[in-house]
Design a protein around this motif. Sequence first.
Motif, PDB file in Angstrom:
ATOM      1  N   ASP A   4      15.149  27.675 -46.390  1.00  0.00           N
ATOM      2  CA  ASP A   4      16.432  27.264 -45.815  1.00  0.00           C
ATOM      3  C   ASP A   4      16.985  28.452 -45.036  1.00  0.00           C
ATOM      4  OD1 ASP A   4      19.159  26.564 -45.337  1.00  0.00           O
ATOM      5  OD2 ASP A   4      19.069  25.147 -47.011  1.00  0.00           O
ATOM      6  N   ARG A   6      19.984  29.030 -44.247  1.00  0.00           N
ATOM      7  CA  ARG A   6      21.345  29.364 -44.690  1.00  0.00           C
ATOM      8  C   ARG A   6      21.273  29.898 -46.107  1.00  0.00           C
ATOM      9  NH1 ARG A   6      24.394  24.991 -45.365  1.00  0.00           N
ATOM     10  NH2 ARG A   6      22.525  23.743 -45.782  1.00  0.00           N
ATOM     11  N   ARG A  21      20.281  29.478 -51.641  1.00  0.00           N
ATOM     12  CA  ARG A  21      20.648  28.650 -50.507  1.00  0.00           C
ATOM     13  C   ARG A  21      22.159  28.430 -50.519  1.00  0.00           C
ATOM     14  NH1 ARG A  21      16.431  23.804 -51.515  1.00  0.00           N
ATOM     15  NH2 ARG A  21      17.770  23.741 -53.375  1.00  0.00           N
ATOM     16  N   ASP A  23      23.854  25.843 -50.134  1.00  0.00           N
ATOM     17  CA  ASP A  23      24.272  24.646 -50.868  1.00  0.00           C
ATOM     18  C   ASP A  23      24.245  24.856 -52.380  1.00  0.00           C
ATOM     19  OD1 ASP A  23      24.544  23.377 -48.454  1.00  0.00           O
ATOM     20  OD2 ASP A  23      22.561  22.436 -48.512  1.00  0.00           O
ATOM     21  N   ASP A  24      23.553  25.905 -52.846  1.00  0.00           N
ATOM     22  CA  ASP A  24      23.398  26.121 -54.288  1.00  0.00           C
ATOM     23  C   ASP A  24      24.297  27.213 -54.841  1.00  0.00           C
ATOM     24  OD1 ASP A  24      21.388  24.214 -54.261  1.00  0.00           O
ATOM     25  OD2 ASP A  24      19.804  25.698 -53.947  1.00  0.00           O
ATOM     26  N   ASP A  33      25.316  17.424 -60.212  1.00  0.00           N
ATOM     27  CA  ASP A  33      24.542  17.284 -58.976  1.00  0.00           C
ATOM     28  C   ASP A  33      23.125  17.820 -59.109  1.00  0.00           C
ATOM     29  OD1 ASP A  33      26.770  16.202 -57.830  1.00  0.00           O
ATOM     30  OD2 ASP A  33      27.421  18.084 -56.882  1.00  0.00           O
ATOM     31  N   TYR A  34      22.818  18.508 -60.216  1.00  0.00           N
ATOM     32  CA  TYR A  34      21.513  19.155 -60.344  1.00  0.00           C
ATOM     33  C   TYR A  34      20.714  18.583 -61.518  1.00  0.00           C
ATOM     34  CZ  TYR A  34      23.024  22.482 -56.878  1.00  0.00           C
ATOM     35  OH  TYR A  34      23.441  23.061 -55.704  1.00  0.00           O
TER      36      TYR A  34
END
Length: 773
Positions: A4, A6, A21, A23-24, A33-34
Motif C-alpha cells: 500500500d 499510504r 497502512r 487504514d490500519d 472491522d478486523y
Amino acid sequence: MLGDPRTVRVTGDKTAAVFRRADDVDAEQRPEDYAGKPVPEAYVWSNLTSGNGARALWLLLLPFMVVNLAHWMRPHTRGLRKTTRFYGALVRLLGLTLTVLLVAAACEVALDLVAWQCAGTPDCSDNRSWLGFLAVDSSGHGGWWAQPGRRLALAAVVPAALTGLLWYLSHRTWSAYESQQPLPHLPEPEEDLRRSALSRQGFWYGRRLVARLRAAHTAAGLLTCAAAVSTSAARFDRAPAGPLALDILGRLLVATLVAGTVVVVWVVCRRGRSENVIDQRLDRFATQLLPGAALGILLLAVVYAGWHRPGWVSSGRLPGDATFGGIALVQGLLVVALAIVAAVLYRSAPGSRTVLRGLGGPAVAMLACALGGVMSGGVAQRVGDWLDSGGTPGQGGRPLPGPPVLLTWQASVIPVLLVVVVLLALVLALRTLRVGRAEIGQIPGDYPGEPPDTARTHRIAGARARAVLTDHAPVVLGIISTVTLLLGAAALIGAWTTGEVPGEAASGAPPFLQGAAQTAQALGSWLIGFGFILLVTWGRRAYRDASARRTIGVVWDVGTFWPRAAHPFAPPCYAERAVPDLTWRMATWTRAPGRRLVISGHSQGSVLAAAAAWQLSPSVRRRVALLTYGSPLERLYGRWFPAHFGPSALTALHHDVDCWRNLHRPTDPIGGPIGLAGDCGPDVDHPPLKDPLVYGRTETQPLPAPILGHSDYQADPALAAARATLLARLRGGGLPRQAAAGPVGSGTSQGSSGQGSPDQGSPDQGSSGRSSG
C-alpha cells in the motif's frame, strides 16, 4: 512491504520504525472491522546499515569488522568454558594488533616518509613548498621545526588524530546502538544447552565490553604514536656522545611505554562479554584513566623528542621494519594458536555441517589480517612512490629509502596469491558447468507436460548451478587463508634474512628467479596501490551516492549483525537496536490476553526474526509463529556460526515457538532449507519452490516468467498458503485468539505480511522490516 503506498509510522524514529497502512492505524479502536483479518506491520531498519554519507567511512573499518566475525565463528562445544574464553581472548588480541597496525601505517606515512625522509632530504622537499618550514637545506640546517625530533613531534598529529577519529566514531555509535535497553526477561536455565546464547537477556547489550575495549584500543593507538615519536630520539641519546639526562629520560619513557602496553593487553584479555544479565556498569579505570594516561605519555614523548639535540640529523628509515615485522609475527602466531583452540573445541562436539571442521574462525581472522596488511601497505607504497616522483633525479637527486622492506615483500606476494585465486575460480567454473549439465536432466521433471525449450532449460540449470557456489565458499576461504598465511611467513622470512626488497635480494640469482622477483615486486606494488585507490574511490562514491551506500549496507548485513565483541572500532551492530525493537513490539502486542503473532522474515530479516523470538520469554514464544523465506539461518549462519545457530539451537527454537514454516528455492544462492533433524524437520521446510513459476508461455503468463533466485518470494502463491496455514494454526484451540502478522526483510528485497483473524477483542498485528531500498 505492506502493499500500500499510504503508510504511517506508528512507533520508532527516522533510524528504524514500525509502519502500518494508513487504514490500519487505529485498528485497536475498531476491532469489529478486523474480525477474521490481520493487521500487517512492517519494521524498517534500512538506515541502520546504509544511512547518511558518513557511513562511507565504515569502509576503513573493514578489517575490524572481519576479525569481529571470527569471534562468533567458534565451534559449538560442550563444556570447555575456559577454552572458550581463551578463544575469545585470542580474537580480541588479534583485533588489538589490527588497531596497532593501522596506527603504525599512519605513523609510517606521516612520521617516516614525510617528516623523517622527505623533509630531511633537500631533493625531495625542494619541490614541495608545504614542507618548507620542516625541511633542511643542502648544508643540513633549517628553521626551528627542521630538527628531526620536532618534525616527528608535529607529524604525530596525523596518527593521533586518526586514533581520535576512531574513538569518536566508536563512542558515537556506542551511544546509539550498544546503549539501547533490551527487553528484561527471566534468564533461561543455563543447564539447557539446546538453546542459543542469543536467548540470554544481556546478549544484545554490549555496552560495558565495548566501552572497555574502546578505551584499551584508543590507548594502544596513542602508545603506538608515542613509540614512533620517541624511539629515534632515545636511540640517539643512547649513543656514547648523547646527553646523559635525556638518555635517562628516554629510558624511563621506554619503560613507561612497555608498562602501558602490558596494561592494555591485560585489559583486553581480562574478561569478555557478560550475557546472562543486562550489565549497565562501566569500568572507570579502563574507560577514563587508561586513555588519559596514554595521552599523557604521548605528550611527554612529544616534548622529549622535540628537545634540542645538536648534531642530530635524519637518515635512512625510522625503525619500521622491526615494528611491522613484529606485528606480522604476532598475528601469525595468534592465528595458529586460534586454529589449535578451535580444533579442540570442535572435537568436543563435532558437527557435520560446521565449516572447515571448526576452523572457519581462524580462516576469517587470517583474512582480516591480510586486509589490514593490504590497506596499510597500500597507503605506504602509494605515498612513498608519490614522494619519490617529486624528486629531481635529472639534477642529481637520489631516491628516498621508502617504506619498510617488509611492506614491499608483502606486496610482492600478492601476485602469487592472485594466481591461486584464479586457479580456484577456474575449478569452480568447471564444477558449475558440470552441475549445470546434471540439472538439465532434472528440469523437465519439475515442469511436466511442457514443450522443451533448450535455451530456457539451460538458463534455469545455470541459475541452479550458480546458487550452489555458496556451499563451496568454506573450502575456497580455507585455501586462500592457508596460502595467505604461508606467503606472509615467506615474506617475513625474506625481509628479515635479506634486509632488501625482493628485486635487490634476488640479484645474483639465476635470470629466471631474478626476473620473477622483479616482476612480482613491480606488479605487487601496482596491485596494492590499485587496491588502495579502489577503496578510496568506492568510499567517495558511497559518500555521494545513496544507492552505493545501500549496496555497502547489504555487505554490512551479515558483518554487522553481531555485537562488537572483539573490536570496538568495527562498524556498529545494528541488531543491538533492531532486536530490542522487534522484541519490545512483539512482547507488548502479545501482552493482551488471547493475542497471537506471526513474524515473517526474508533473508537477513529471518535472522532478526529468529533472534527476536529467542529474546522473548518462553510463555510469549508459544504465542508466536515464524515464517521465513530465502533464509540463511542454516545454510550460512548454522554452518559459519555453529555455536549460536547450530542444529540444537534451531531445533530448540522450533519447539519453543508455536509453529515455523520455511520456504526456499533451488536457484537461491543465499536461502536454503533449515534441515532440522528429528520430529520437527518436515514441519518446517516446505518442498523447494519452482523457479521460475512457469516454464513457458501460458494463458495466464503470456510473457516469460523471470528466474527470481533470492528475491520476490511474495510472487509465489506458496507464501500466501504457508502464511494462511500458520495463522489458522494460531487460531486453533479452545479459547478465542488473535494473531498479528508482518514481514522482516533484508537486502534489496522485501518480506511479506502474514494473515490472521481475531475472534473478539482487539485485532491482530505483526512486525517486519528490510535493510535497504
